[in-house]
Design a protein around this motif. Structure first.
Motif, mmCIF file in Angstrom:
data_model
loop_
_atom_site.group_PDB
_atom_site.id
_atom_site.type_symbol
_atom_site.label_atom_id
_atom_site.label_comp_id
_atom_site.label_asym_id
_atom_site.label_seq_id
_atom_site.Cartn_x
_atom_site.Cartn_y
_atom_site.Cartn_z
ATOM 1 N N ALA A 155 64.314 99.161 -94.070
ATOM 2 C CA ALA A 155 62.973 98.797 -93.628
ATOM 3 C C ALA A 155 62.293 97.957 -94.688
ATOM 4 O O ALA A 155 62.480 98.183 -95.887
ATOM 5 C CB ALA A 155 62.139 100.056 -93.355
ATOM 6 N N ARG A 156 61.518 96.981 -94.233
ATOM 7 C CA ARG A 156 60.652 96.238 -95.166
ATOM 8 C C ARG A 156 59.416 97.057 -95.449
ATOM 9 O O ARG A 156 58.832 97.657 -94.548
ATOM 10 C CB ARG A 156 60.178 94.916 -94.543
ATOM 11 N N LEU A 157 58.980 97.043 -96.707
ATOM 12 C CA LEU A 157 57.681 97.607 -97.061
ATOM 13 C C LEU A 157 56.784 96.449 -97.462
ATOM 14 O O LEU A 157 57.041 95.760 -98.442
ATOM 15 C CB LEU A 157 57.815 98.608 -98.207
ATOM 16 N N GLY A 209 63.683 93.170 -91.346
ATOM 17 C CA GLY A 209 63.877 94.609 -91.377
ATOM 18 C C GLY A 209 64.199 95.188 -90.012
ATOM 19 O O GLY A 209 63.877 94.614 -88.983
ATOM 20 N N GLN A 210 64.865 96.362 -90.018
ATOM 21 C CA GLN A 210 65.040 97.079 -88.760
ATOM 22 C C GLN A 210 63.697 97.599 -88.269
ATOM 23 O O GLN A 210 63.473 97.734 -87.067
ATOM 24 C CB GLN A 210 66.031 98.224 -88.964
ATOM 25 N N TRP A 211 62.826 97.901 -89.191
ATOM 26 C CA TRP A 211 61.418 98.140 -88.887
ATOM 27 C C TRP A 211 60.604 97.788 -90.124
ATOM 28 O O TRP A 211 61.147 97.623 -91.225
ATOM 29 C CB TRP A 211 61.160 99.569 -88.415
ATOM 30 N N VAL A 224 52.043 89.859 -85.082
ATOM 31 C CA VAL A 224 53.496 89.874 -85.211
ATOM 32 C C VAL A 224 54.042 91.025 -84.383
ATOM 33 O O VAL A 224 53.622 92.174 -84.552
ATOM 34 C CB VAL A 224 53.914 90.031 -86.687
ATOM 35 N N ASP A 225 54.972 90.723 -83.489
ATOM 36 C CA ASP A 225 55.517 91.730 -82.577
ATOM 37 C C ASP A 225 56.877 92.197 -83.092
ATOM 38 O O ASP A 225 57.925 91.708 -82.687
ATOM 39 C CB ASP A 225 55.651 91.140 -81.167
ATOM 40 N N LEU A 226 56.838 93.151 -84.025
ATOM 41 C CA LEU A 226 58.048 93.718 -84.600
ATOM 42 C C LEU A 226 57.895 95.234 -84.680
ATOM 43 O O LEU A 226 56.765 95.734 -84.766
ATOM 44 C CB LEU A 226 58.288 93.165 -86.008
ATOM 45 N N PRO A 227 58.994 95.991 -84.646
ATOM 46 C CA PRO A 227 58.884 97.445 -84.809
ATOM 47 C C PRO A 227 58.185 97.772 -86.123
ATOM 48 O O PRO A 227 58.566 97.274 -87.181
ATOM 49 C CB PRO A 227 60.347 97.908 -84.826
ATOM 50 N N SER A 228 57.159 98.600 -86.047
ATOM 51 C CA SER A 228 56.302 98.826 -87.210
ATOM 52 C C SER A 228 56.000 100.308 -87.397
ATOM 53 O O SER A 228 55.850 101.048 -86.422
ATOM 54 C CB SER A 228 54.998 98.046 -87.050
#
Length: 431
Positions: A155-157, A209-211, A224-228
């Motif tokens: 995951a990105r932080l 990132g995966q999320w 931004v439409d990404l899993p968060s």
């Protein structure tokens, strides 16, 4: 489970990861923090276990070699002027524009600060230690590569606005309209040099990132439409001690914090905002100013105003609860600590990463004012500070954002979420 954190090798980036790293540690998980030797001391001072990979980076010298020994005014022509990644207006994010920005950042920034040999050393550590989850800094792609190659979830932080997520969305839409042979992706080409050594192919999660673990309050985020996974920003200022003067009763007149932070000097090697202009702006105001400037930031021939206390460092998390306003450069740690304490802001944003759009969003939320550096004058800054101190709307706007911060799940609260997502990744990998 085992959790590997990989911050960009600058102190402020380490500080962003410490609260979540300790939340994972307090929940009983094994934690390691792997990056360049530059910040091993910062990691150890936070009570975490460091893994040094690669050699010392010295990011300011690496990114500005021709300016290292030059006067500050020459630095103003440095790389940030031509590598501004902070454009967020949809009409400006055309395919040629975004391609140019991503190409420039890949060839100049990422390849200079994230060389292959250091990346491979991190990958080797991940393959031997076998983390279940890698939490990587959005500026530190070796963490994503190490996760993919070692089989970990990742995951990105974030430490600020998701500029990469926004640009990638526009970029991928633009590439989809081109014939496959013309779809050049500089980030993909760079990462594939490493991936192909291990028989793997590029996928978009290595960039976004995966999320995404996001500490920015929802109302200030980019579309931004990404899993968060939202997380509350918890201020961490590094090794610190509350000074005696800060333990005394607050002054009768309003206290103003004046700071240019650390991150800009760490990366560029010098301030862009004139310290003299800042001090002149607050001189003679009926306020108590705490200015966090080091000796080398001050002009030795210039008198410090009587209402200004200059200190090398003060922990903002302890200082801001006693402050009526803060004047600063727009750095993520400074800005988000002010949000966490509901302190109105006057921002003179340095052009670095998301400082400018972030400052504009705070202004638009009614929690402060923003002055573009090229428009900065002592008179204009004084007028802005007086407005923020005297008009109740700014305090109300800052308090709205503070309540939004407090309502966001804490690092401890999201540990079960990260455990579940990691377990789901593991089950998919063994299915």
């Amino acid at each position: 489970m085992r959790v590997l954190f990989t911050p960009f090798p600058a102190s402020t980036h380490v500080h962003t990861q410490v609260p979540l790293a300790w939340a994972m540690r307090a929940a009983g998980h094994e934690v390691r923090v792997a990056t360049r030797p530059d910040v091993v001391e910062d990691i150890n001072n936070a009570g975490l276990t460091a893994v040094a990979v690669g050699g010392v980076l010295d990011v300011a010298a690496t990114m500005n070699p021709e300016y290292t020994d030059e006067p500050d005014e020459i630095r103003d022509e440095a790389w940030l002027d031509v590598l501004d990644i902070s454009e967020t207006r949809p009409e400006k994010l055309t395919l040629p524009y975004v391609h140019g920005v991503l190409t420039a950042w890949t060839s100049f920034v990422y390849q200079n600060t994230l060389p292959d040999d250091t990346t491979v050393e991190l990958i080797d550590f991940a393959r031997s230690w076998r983390p279940d989850l890698v939490v990587w800094d959005t500026m530190y792609y070796p963490g994503a590569l190490a996760a993919r190659i070692s089989g970990a979830a990742h995951a990105r932080l974030m430490f600020g606005l998701d500029l990469v997520g926004l640009m990638r969305a526009h970029y991928l839409r633009g590439l989809a309209g081109l014939p496959p042979a013309l779809r050049e992706d500089p980030l993909e080409e760079w990462m594939e040099r490493i991936l192909h050594r291990y028989g793997l192919e590029f996928t978009e999660d290595l960039v976004v990132g995966q999320w995404t673990i996001d500490p920015v309050p929802p109302s200030l985020r980019l579309p931004v439409d990404l899993p968060s996974v939202p997380v509350r920003y918890v201020p961490y200022n590094g090794e610190a001690q509350v000074p005696g003067w800060l333990r005394e009763p607050p002054p009768r007149r309003p206290r103003v914090c004046l700071t240019l932070g650390r991150s800009f000097r760490e990366v560029v090697g010098a301030d862009r905002t004139s310290v003299g202009d800042l001090l002149e702006a607050v001189a003679d105001l009926d306020v108590d100013v705490v200015a966090t400037f080091t000796a080398d930031q001050l002009d030795p021939g210039r008198r410090v105003p009587d209402n200004v206390r200059v200190v090398d460092f003060a922990p903002l998390d302890a200082l801001l609860p006693t402050s009526a306003a803060i004047v600063h450069h727009g750095g993520s740690g400074t800005l988000q600590t002010a949000l966490a304490h509901g302190v109105p802001q006057v921002i003179v944003p340095a052009t670095m990463w998301c400082n400018v759009p972030k400052a504009h969003r705070v202004r638009d939320a009614g929690a402060g004012l923003c002055i573009d550096p090229e428009d900065l004058t002592p008179q204009g800054l004084r007028a802005a500070l007086v407005r923020v101190l005297e008009e109740p709307s700014f305090r109300a706007g800052a308090d709205r954002l503070r309540r939004e911060v407090v309502a966001t799940p804490s690092p401890a609260d999201i540990v079960p979420v990260l455990e579940r997502l990691t377990a789901e990744h593991r089950s998919r990998g063994t299915a």
